[in-house]
Design a protein around this motif. Structure first.
Motif, PDB file in Angstrom:
ATOM      1  N   LEU A   1     -18.483  30.275  35.132  1.00 45.24           N
ATOM      2  CA  LEU A   1     -19.216  31.567  35.929  1.00 45.24           C
ATOM      3  C   LEU A   1     -19.698  32.488  35.114  1.00 45.24           C
ATOM      4  N   PHE A   2     -19.192  32.755  34.015  1.00 47.30           N
ATOM      5  CA  PHE A   2     -19.685  34.218  33.227  1.00 47.30           C
ATOM      6  C   PHE A   2     -21.124  33.826  32.721  1.00 47.30           C
ATOM      7  N   SER A   3     -21.918  34.818  32.588  1.00 49.46           N
ATOM      8  CA  SER A   3     -23.201  34.682  31.858  1.00 49.46           C
ATOM      9  C   SER A   3     -23.114  34.522  30.434  1.00 49.46           C
ATOM     10  N   GLU A   4     -24.004  33.992  29.833  1.00 47.68           N
ATOM     11  CA  GLU A   4     -23.768  33.859  28.374  1.00 47.68           C
ATOM     12  C   GLU A   4     -23.594  35.147  27.711  1.00 47.68           C
ATOM     13  N   GLU A   5     -24.286  36.356  28.221  1.00 54.00           N
ATOM     14  CA  GLU A   5     -24.200  37.307  27.504  1.00 54.00           C
ATOM     15  C   GLU A   5     -22.695  38.197  27.874  1.00 54.00           C
ATOM     16  N   ASN A   6     -22.041  37.762  28.971  1.00 51.50           N
ATOM     17  CA  ASN A   6     -20.705  38.241  29.198  1.00 51.50           C
ATOM     18  C   ASN A   6     -19.752  37.403  28.487  1.00 51.50           C
ATOM     19  N   GLN A   7     -20.051  36.011  28.047  1.00 52.29           N
ATOM     20  CA  GLN A   7     -19.053  35.209  27.385  1.00 52.29           C
ATOM     21  C   GLN A   7     -19.009  35.754  26.068  1.00 52.29           C
ATOM     22  N   ARG A   8     -20.299  36.007  25.588  1.00 53.79           N
ATOM     23  CA  ARG A   8     -20.362  36.850  24.057  1.00 53.79           C
ATOM     24  C   ARG A   8     -19.447  37.924  23.891  1.00 53.79           C
ATOM     25  N   GLU A   9     -19.555  38.953  24.776  1.00 51.77           N
ATOM     26  CA  GLU A   9     -18.980  40.169  25.240  1.00 51.77           C
ATOM     27  C   GLU A   9     -17.394  39.930  25.217  1.00 51.77           C
ATOM     28  N   TYR A  10     -16.937  38.918  26.051  1.00 52.10           N
ATOM     29  CA  TYR A  10     -15.655  38.660  26.250  1.00 52.10           C
ATOM     30  C   TYR A  10     -14.923  38.005  24.957  1.00 52.10           C
ATOM     31  N   LEU A  11     -15.665  37.391  24.363  1.00 55.72           N
ATOM     32  CA  LEU A  11     -15.411  36.639  22.795  1.00 55.72           C
ATOM     33  C   LEU A  11     -15.256  37.841  21.928  1.00 55.72           C
ATOM     34  N   ARG A  12     -16.130  38.565  21.900  1.00 57.59           N
ATOM     35  CA  ARG A  12     -16.159  39.636  20.955  1.00 57.59           C
ATOM     36  C   ARG A  12     -14.918  40.542  21.308  1.00 57.59           C
ATOM     37  N   ASP A  13     -14.394  40.630  22.329  1.00 57.04           N
ATOM     38  CA  ASP A  13     -13.367  41.612  22.737  1.00 57.04           C
ATOM     39  C   ASP A  13     -12.208  40.815  22.239  1.00 57.04           C
ATOM     40  N   GLN A  14     -11.959  39.758  22.718  1.00 59.51           N
ATOM     41  CA  GLN A  14     -10.874  39.006  22.275  1.00 59.51           C
ATOM     42  C   GLN A  14     -10.511  39.100  20.583  1.00 59.51           C
ATOM     43  N   VAL A  15     -11.593  38.760  19.884  1.00 58.49           N
ATOM     44  CA  VAL A  15     -11.757  38.686  18.243  1.00 58.49           C
ATOM     45  C   VAL A  15     -11.308  40.285  17.841  1.00 58.49           C
ATOM     46  N   ILE A  16     -11.856  41.219  18.471  1.00 66.68           N
ATOM     47  CA  ILE A  16     -11.607  42.515  18.041  1.00 66.68           C
ATOM     48  C   ILE A  16      -9.931  43.076  18.217  1.00 66.68           C
ATOM     49  N   THR A  17      -9.571  42.338  19.621  1.00 61.11           N
ATOM     50  CA  THR A  17      -8.057  42.824  19.854  1.00 61.11           C
ATOM     51  C   THR A  17      -7.145  41.946  18.941  1.00 61.11           C
ATOM     52  N   ILE A  18      -7.289  40.765  18.684  1.00 59.56           N
ATOM     53  CA  ILE A  18      -6.390  39.831  17.653  1.00 59.56           C
ATOM     54  C   ILE A  18      -6.582  40.956  16.489  1.00 59.56           C
ATOM     55  N   PHE A  19      -7.742  40.997  16.130  1.00 57.03           N
ATOM     56  CA  PHE A  19      -7.981  41.718  14.698  1.00 57.03           C
ATOM     57  C   PHE A  19      -7.013  42.787  14.523  1.00 57.03           C
ATOM     58  N   LEU A  20      -7.354  43.657  15.359  1.00 54.81           N
ATOM     59  CA  LEU A  20      -6.681  45.057  15.276  1.00 54.81           C
ATOM     60  C   LEU A  20      -5.366  44.970  15.648  1.00 54.81           C
ATOM     61  N   ALA A  21      -4.848  44.319  16.662  1.00 54.82           N
ATOM     62  CA  ALA A  21      -3.410  44.296  17.152  1.00 54.82           C
ATOM     63  C   ALA A  21      -2.574  43.237  16.411  1.00 54.82           C
ATOM     64  N   GLY A  22      -3.225  42.159  15.825  1.00 50.91           N
ATOM     65  CA  GLY A  22      -2.335  41.313  15.306  1.00 50.91           C
ATOM     66  C   GLY A  22      -2.708  41.184  13.754  1.00 50.91           C
ATOM     67  N   TYR A  23      -3.522  41.828  13.193  1.00 49.07           N
ATOM     68  CA  TYR A  23      -3.813  41.596  11.841  1.00 49.07           C
ATOM     69  C   TYR A  23      -3.021  42.859  10.894  1.00 49.07           C
ATOM     70  N   GLU A  24      -3.496  43.842  11.281  1.00 48.76           N
ATOM     71  CA  GLU A  24      -3.100  44.891  10.568  1.00 48.76           C
ATOM     72  C   GLU A  24      -1.676  45.304  10.655  1.00 48.76           C
ATOM     73  N   THR A  25      -1.143  45.207  11.829  1.00 48.14           N
ATOM     74  CA  THR A  25       0.338  45.292  12.126  1.00 48.14           C
ATOM     75  C   THR A  25       1.294  44.302  11.023  1.00 48.14           C
ATOM     76  N   VAL A  26       0.755  43.171  11.163  1.00 46.22           N
ATOM     77  CA  VAL A  26       1.801  42.274  10.511  1.00 46.22           C
ATOM     78  C   VAL A  26       1.267  42.474   8.860  1.00 46.22           C
ATOM     79  N   ALA A  27       0.255  42.680   8.626  1.00 46.32           N
ATOM     80  CA  ALA A  27       0.007  43.035   7.168  1.00 46.32           C
ATOM     81  C   ALA A  27       0.628  44.268   6.539  1.00 46.32           C
ATOM     82  N   ASN A  28       0.890  45.397   7.518  1.00 41.49           N
ATOM     83  CA  ASN A  28       1.643  46.500   7.230  1.00 41.49           C
ATOM     84  C   ASN A  28       3.276  46.080   7.183  1.00 41.49           C
ATOM     85  N   ALA A  29       3.621  45.407   8.066  1.00 40.61           N
ATOM     86  CA  ALA A  29       5.097  44.705   8.182  1.00 40.61           C
ATOM     87  C   ALA A  29       5.245  44.351   6.841  1.00 40.61           C
ATOM     88  N   LEU A  30       4.613  43.317   6.512  1.00 39.08           N
ATOM     89  CA  LEU A  30       4.731  42.625   5.105  1.00 39.08           C
ATOM     90  C   LEU A  30       4.710  43.430   3.911  1.00 39.08           C
TER      91      LEU A  30
END
Ligand code: HEM
Length: 220
Positions: free
Chosen positions: A12-41
């Motif tokens: 039901l999402f427009s293409e533009e909203n899908q893009r924005e949603y995907l971008r938000d998910q990628v940024i969240t994973i990147f910031l929340a899941g990448y730097e934290t684990v990198a620092n822990a290691l």
């Protein structure tokens, strides 16, 4: 950002909203899941290099469990010491070193009255170094995370992944990833800190080593 709960919502999402949603998910994973684990290691390699007995015990567990092969998901439950090493590393250097909550209404917490909109800060860095719960807090000792020692501590004195309804959604993934990466690398390499390298934590959003971590790889 709208919430997507199933493929029907997605359609039901427009293409533009899908893009924005995907971008938000990628940024969240990147910031929340990448730097934290990198620092822990990063902090874990540093602490292991300063604590040869713990490092030797980790190597011995890896030898016993893996016998030279790469670890798989099925080995995770047997790599107990590797997990204890990571837990102790995140105690001394918690990748998320403080977090906050905002009171949505006037609120009483023990002896404190918090008016609406008060920001409450909770620091993993301070709690994890509290000698009442972690005697000799600057000493690196993975045994603090044996099942017995963990059971003897009150809930929430150790909270690298936060707590409550907003607790880190990636916690299980982070444990899996960190134990596997630590095991794969530690099986083949010892990491030694460059002797003159200055190590100092820098509390930004995550707790980084201010000057990076210069280490030498030695083949085991
Ligand atoms: C060592 C690794 C990690 C640490 C120390 C960590 C720590 C945290 C902390 C402290 C919070 C805030 C919890 C709270 O407010 O109670 C959080 C939230 C979050 N984390 Fe992690 N995290 C890690 C890895 C990951 C990974 C691997 C992912 C995703 C793959 C992830 C995704 C998230 C997300 C999406 C949130 C926001 C959850 C929400 O607000 O509902 N984190 N994390």
């Amino acid at each position: 950002m709208a919430t997507i709960c199933c493929p029907c919502c997605w359609a039901l999402f427009s293409e533009e909203n899908q893009r924005e949603y995907l971008r938000d998910q990628v940024i969240t994973i990147f910031l929340a899941g990448y730097e934290t684990v990198a620092n822990a290691l990063t902090w874990t390699w540093y602490l292991l290099s300063q604590n040869p007995k713990a490092e030797a015990r980790l190597h011995s567990e890896l030898r016993e469990v893996l016998k030279g092969r790469d670890p798989t998901f099925d080995d995770l439950s047997k790599l107990c010491y590797a997990e204890m090493v990571l837990a102790e590393s995140m105690r001394i250097y918690p990748p998320a070193w403080a977090m906050g909550r905002k009171a949505r209404r006037d609120f009483s917490l023990g002896p404190y009255n918090l008016p609406k909109n008060t920001t409450v800060l909770m620091s993993q860095f301070l709690m994890h170094r509290n000698a009442k719960y972690f005697p000799d807090p600057l000493r690196f000792d993975p045994q603090r995370f044996s099942a017995h020692a963990k059971a003897a501590r009150p809930k929430c004195v150790y909270f690298p992944f936060g707590a409550g309804p907003r607790q880190c959604i990636g916690e299980s993934f982070a444990w899996m990833e960190s134990v596997l990466v630590l095991s794969v690398i530690a099986q083949k390499w010892r990491l030694q800190l460059e002797p003159s390298h200055r190590v100092e934590p820098q509390p930004l959003i995550t707790l980084r080593p201010k000057y990076g971590m210069r280490m030498r790889f030695e083949r085991r």
